[in-house]
Design an enzyme around this catalytic site. Structure first.
Site: not given
Ligand code: 13P
Ligand code: G3H
Ligand code: ZN
Length: 335
Positions: A98-99, A120, A150, A194-195, A238, A240, A281
């Site tokens: 992820d990212h 990303d 992205e 995010h968050g 993002g 959630s 999520i």
């Molecule tokens: P949330 O912070 O909305 O759960 O998003 C997570 C996310 O996009 C991880 O890449």
């Molecule tokens: O997009 C971000 C994810 O929620 C992962 O978060 O980099 O704190 O592990 P993190």
């Molecule tokens: Zn993300």
């Protein structure tokens, strides 16, 4: 080099095709520890949903990259055993970065068994984003690893990069980006972030109970994107919903969360009826885990056995993932 197929994992190709045709989305759940991983695997096997296990670079550092590779392998073994025990079908599992923020990180993940990576580079100018993304695609595709790119930047923290404001995806850029890079899927920015504080209070209205109601996602941008790259796999980060029940437990048990507000689940459900075939999520899991741990600590101050607070947290996570698969993403029964 450990190829993902040796670990029993799959890439995203087939899963995305079926999800777009079937108008549902594959859940992409982040994990950092054993309890989260167990909850995801059990919930997804029980609901017979394919799943994308997501690892951020922060998670990789936290859990140790070697251990994580074994966790990916362990996830498949756990799923097989659970499915056999319950007389269920085995589910497809993707291990996804992820990212990812560099070619080196993506390469390292591919070499240790990831079946999918995100590069990303969305915070760079367009041409630079294209260049970095293409470099990853060219490498990843040699190993049949799928790549997510992205366009547009979400507000909040994206790995080590943080942005105060949302930069919506420009639909006029998507066709060229997809063509030039060869990516397998595209994350877009349509108002999610995010968050647990996805909008400022001044961007929201309040209902009669004083609860913040966020503005609608920019479905017009999503529609415009789909017109330009019909049938192409779209990803929503993002996503959630920041459940009020979890936030309440956290606050009643001594926590403080400022102005928490998420994306209403109906809007995510609506998005899955398009080419959105992957929904990320993480925060909802973090919130439920924190809520249950705080609850045990408040109600049983003398408790010091980690199993006694991580166990209830894991159960709550499991319920949440099942709910998302069945009622929000529509992925239940699609394994
Ligand atoms: P949330 O912070 O909305 O759960 O998003 C997570 C996310 O996009 C991880 O890449
Ligand atoms: O997009 C971000 C994810 O929620 C992962 O978060 O980099 O704190 O592990 P993190
Ligand atoms: Zn993300």
């Amino acid at each position: 080099m450990t190829h993902y197929k040796e670990l029993g994992l799959v890439n995203t190709k087939e899963l995305f095709k079926k999800a777009i045709d079937g108008q549902y989305a594959i859940p992409a759940y982040n994990f950092n520890n054993m309890e989260q991983l167990q909850a995801i695997i059990i919930a997804c096997t029980e609901t017979q949903s394919p799943v994308i296990l997501q690892v951020s670079s922060g998670a990789r550092k936290y859990a140790n990259q070697t251990l994580l590779r074994y966790m990916g392998q362990g996830a498949v073994a756990m799923m097989k055993e659970f499915a056999k025990e319950k007389g269920l079908k085995e589910i497809p599992i993707v291990l996804h970065l992820d990212h990812g923020d560099s070619f080196a990180l993506c390469k390292s993940c591919i070499e240790t068994g990831f079946s999918s990576v995100m590069i990303d580079a969305s915070h760079y100018p367009f041409e630079e984003n294209v260049r970095i993304t293409k470099e990853v695609v060219d490498y990843a595709h040699q190993y049949d690893v799928t790549v997510e790119g992205e366009l547009g930047v979400l507000a909040g923290i994206e790995d080590e990069v943080s942005s105060k404001t949302t930069h919506y995806t420009k639909p006029e850029e998507v066709e060229e980006f997809v063509k030039k890079t060869g990516v397998d899927s595209l994350a877009i920015s349509i108002g999610t972030s995010h968050g647990a504080t996805k909008f400022k209070p001044e961007q929201c209205t309040r209902n009669a109970d004083g609860i913040l109601i966020p503005p609608e996602l920019r479905f017009d941008i999503l529609e415009e994107v789909e017109k330009r790259i019909p049938g192409f796999s779209i990803v929503l980060h993002g996503s959630s919903s920041v459940p009020i029940e979890a936030v309440r437990i956290i606050e009643e048990c001594g926590g403080k969360l400022k102005d928490s507000v998420g994306i209403p689940e109906e809007q995510i459900r609506k998005a899955t009826k398009s080419a959105v075939c992957k929904v990320n999520i993480d925060s909802d899991g973090r919130l439920w885990m924190t809520a249950l741990i705080r609850k045990v600590f408040k109600e049983k101050p003398s408790e010091f056995d980690p199993r006694k607070y991580l166990g209830p947290a894991r159960d709550a996570l499991m319920e949440m993932y099942k709910h998302k698969n069945k009622n929000v993403l529509g992925s239940a029964g699609k394994a």
